[in-house]
Motif scaffolding. Structure first.
Motif, PDB file in Angstrom:
ATOM      1  N   UNK A  27       0.721  -1.085  -0.114  1.00 31.17           N
ATOM      2  CA  UNK A  27      -0.243   0.015  -0.063  1.00 31.17           C
ATOM      3  C   UNK A  27       0.869   1.275  -0.050  1.00 31.17           C
ATOM      4  N   UNK A  28       0.536   2.157  -0.917  1.00 31.94           N
ATOM      5  CA  UNK A  28       1.026   3.599  -0.661  1.00 31.94           C
ATOM      6  C   UNK A  28       0.839   4.128   0.270  1.00 31.94           C
ATOM      7  N   UNK A  29       2.267   4.665   0.917  1.00 32.97           N
ATOM      8  CA  UNK A  29       1.960   5.489   2.288  1.00 32.97           C
ATOM      9  C   UNK A  29       0.932   6.682   1.938  1.00 32.97           C
ATOM     10  N   UNK A  30       0.250   7.153   3.039  1.00 34.58           N
ATOM     11  CA  UNK A  30      -0.753   8.263   3.023  1.00 34.58           C
ATOM     12  C   UNK A  30       0.288   9.553   3.172  1.00 34.58           C
ATOM     13  N   UNK A  31       0.241  10.632   2.328  1.00 32.87           N
ATOM     14  CA  UNK A  31       0.749  11.559   2.432  1.00 32.87           C
ATOM     15  C   UNK A  31       0.380  12.557   3.630  1.00 32.87           C
ATOM     16  N   UNK A  88      -1.161  10.434  12.884  1.00 37.21           N
ATOM     17  CA  UNK A  88      -0.213   9.440  11.976  1.00 37.21           C
ATOM     18  C   UNK A  88      -0.275   8.051  12.858  1.00 37.21           C
ATOM     19  N   UNK A  89      -0.379   8.122  14.130  1.00 41.88           N
ATOM     20  CA  UNK A  89      -0.569   6.945  15.126  1.00 41.88           C
ATOM     21  C   UNK A  89      -1.861   6.306  14.656  1.00 41.88           C
ATOM     22  N   UNK A  90      -2.933   6.902  14.740  1.00 42.51           N
ATOM     23  CA  UNK A  90      -4.442   6.422  14.433  1.00 42.51           C
ATOM     24  C   UNK A  90      -4.324   5.607  12.729  1.00 42.51           C
ATOM     25  N   UNK A  91      -3.775   6.370  12.073  1.00 45.87           N
ATOM     26  CA  UNK A  91      -3.671   5.789  10.558  1.00 45.87           C
ATOM     27  C   UNK A  91      -2.632   4.628  10.770  1.00 45.87           C
ATOM     28  N   UNK A 104      -3.772   0.534   9.927  1.00 49.30           N
ATOM     29  CA  UNK A 104      -3.083  -0.265   8.852  1.00 49.30           C
ATOM     30  C   UNK A 104      -2.479   0.523   7.687  1.00 49.30           C
ATOM     31  N   UNK A 105      -2.734   1.853   7.814  1.00 45.84           N
ATOM     32  CA  UNK A 105      -2.138   2.658   6.717  1.00 45.84           C
ATOM     33  C   UNK A 105      -0.582   3.039   7.096  1.00 45.84           C
ATOM     34  N   UNK A 106       0.351   2.870   6.088  1.00 46.44           N
ATOM     35  CA  UNK A 106       1.534   3.580   6.244  1.00 46.44           C
ATOM     36  C   UNK A 106       1.515   4.972   5.917  1.00 46.44           C
ATOM     37  N   UNK A 107       2.176   5.770   6.400  1.00 45.95           N
ATOM     38  CA  UNK A 107       2.165   7.307   6.563  1.00 45.95           C
ATOM     39  C   UNK A 107       3.518   7.917   6.229  1.00 45.95           C
ATOM     40  N   UNK A 148       5.974   1.483   9.544  1.00 50.88           N
ATOM     41  CA  UNK A 148       4.637   2.420   9.116  1.00 50.88           C
ATOM     42  C   UNK A 148       4.733   3.709   8.890  1.00 50.88           C
ATOM     43  N   UNK A 149       5.803   4.525   9.409  1.00 53.32           N
ATOM     44  CA  UNK A 149       6.010   5.993   9.583  1.00 53.32           C
ATOM     45  C   UNK A 149       7.338   6.499   9.363  1.00 53.32           C
TER      46      UNK A 149
END
Length: 381
Positions: free
Chosen positions: A1-5, A33-36, A40-43, A69-70
């Motif tokens: 999964x692409x990280x959420x910018x 960012x911690x919640x994302x 399950x979302x990389x940030x 993930x961060x």
């Protein structure tokens, strides 16, 4: 999964580079960012923070991984007090920021942006070209807080209108801004529960802390210091925060005024960050969220310091405004009605052990927000 910018004036508190950022902004971004990550979302945090003005240095651009993930991306920057240096530094960051957006974003990709007055024209330009989806994290309407030109006001409103979704601190702000009924979620402030790194003062006194801006338009620090003169001698006030040289001088003068009557009743700590800041907060018993209740921004914004205090296990005394009273934590707080030293002091003396654990409350809010931010992101992915 692409990280959420995730774009904002960000830096890690233990950074070795002196960048210009705001602690409240950094704390809020880290919490989201911690919640994302928990959802399950990389940030990838993309920082637009620049070097500070007080000394000369150069820092190359870098990417720092904090976990699998961060990661955080920083552009090249340099420090220096010269007005020419500041101009060149802003130009460099502008070029790097625009280049990054044009080369690294895709059509319909959701990008979270912490609302600020810096670089927003570049943001809107890149959005027009690349057609990514803008999720605007909006803490407050800046034209309600500071003086702006008509052009600046127009640009801020245009930024609101161009957003495809929002992250708000209060439902009141959503009602004011989100006339198009676009997707949104709400996070009051920092939902990160801090680990205990120090014990509370155990000297038989109740220790009260104000931590935040010294800006008189917010009205907090001076009111907190003044309240110390109207409270019994078994209380000690601690003041820490940031502001202009004049604002700092005014707060110091207010502390000195109290101590001339009762030595040691108020303590000025200056600007604290990282573990030093957390240690002071955790060593106290009561946190103060003293703000001018008549200020326009208080109609829709939520004081982030309330959550910071609660996440460190403190009881909180706050001004009684709808955005706070009607929030998810409203029933756990202690209130005063008018911004006078006497009323603030009276509210402080009424704080008692009411059986709830503020850290548990914050942890539950975090878990709920993980679900909320996941639902929001799925609207765009």
């Amino acid at each position: 999964m692409r990280p959420i910018k995730y774009i904002g004036f960000f830096d890690f508190q233990d950074s070795k580079v002196s960048r210009n950022y705001f602690l409240a902004c950094t704390n809020k971004m880290e919490s989201i960012a911690e919640a994302l990550n928990d959802a399950g979302y990389p940030v990838e945090i993309v920082s637009t923070a620049v070097g500070v003005n007080d000394r000369f240095f150069f820092a190359k651009g870098e990417v720092i991984w904090k976990s699998d993930l961060l990661k955080a991306r920083f552009f090249p920057t340099f420090g220096g007090p010269n007005v020419v240096i500041r101009g060149v530094r802003r130009w460099l960051t502008s070029i790097c920021f625009l280049k990054y957006l044009l080369l690294n974003t895709k059509k319909d990709e959701p990008i979270i942006v912490y609302h600020s007055t810096g670089f927003r024209n570049l943001l809107l330009l890149a959005k027009k070209v690349k057609k990514f989806k803008l999720i605007l994290e909006l803490e407050e309407v800046y034209q309600d807080v500071v003086d702006m030109t008509e052009a600046e006001r127009k640009t801020e409103l245009e930024t609101f209108a161009q957003a495809d979704g929002y992250i708000f601190p209060t439902k009141l702000l959503n009602d004011k801004i989100n006339s198009g009924k676009k997707p949104y979620t709400i996070i009051l402030g920092t939902y990160h529960v801090e680990q205990e790194i120090t014990d509370k003062f155990n000297d038989g006194k109740t220790h009260v802390v104000y931590a935040g801006t010294f800006d008189p338009r917010k009205g907090g620090a001076a009111a907190a210091a003044a309240a110390a003169a109207f409270i019994p001698d078994n209380y000690v006030f601690h003041i820490c925060g940031f502001g202009s040289p004049k604002e700092i001088a005014d707060v110091k003068a207010a502390v000195d005024k109290v101590n001339k009557v009762t030595p040691g009743k108020a303590v000025y700590h200056g600007t604290l960050t990282g573990k030093t800041y957390i240690s002071l907060i955790q060593s106290c018993h009561i946190g103060l969220s003293t703000q001018n209740p008549n200020a326009q921004f208080n109609a829709t914004s939520f004081p982030s310091k309330i959550l910071s205090y609660m996440s460190n296990g403190l009881d909180v005394v706050t001004v009684d405004i709808p955005a706070v009273r009607n929030s998810a934590v409203g029933k756990y707080l202690y209130y005063y009605q008018h911004q006078t030293p006497e009323e603030i002091a009276k509210a402080i003396t009424q704080v008692k052990n009411n059986g709830h654990n503020n850290k548990d409350i914050i942890f539950t809010l975090h878990q709920n927000f993980v679900n909320d931010i996941d639902s929001l992101m799925k609207r765009f992915l």
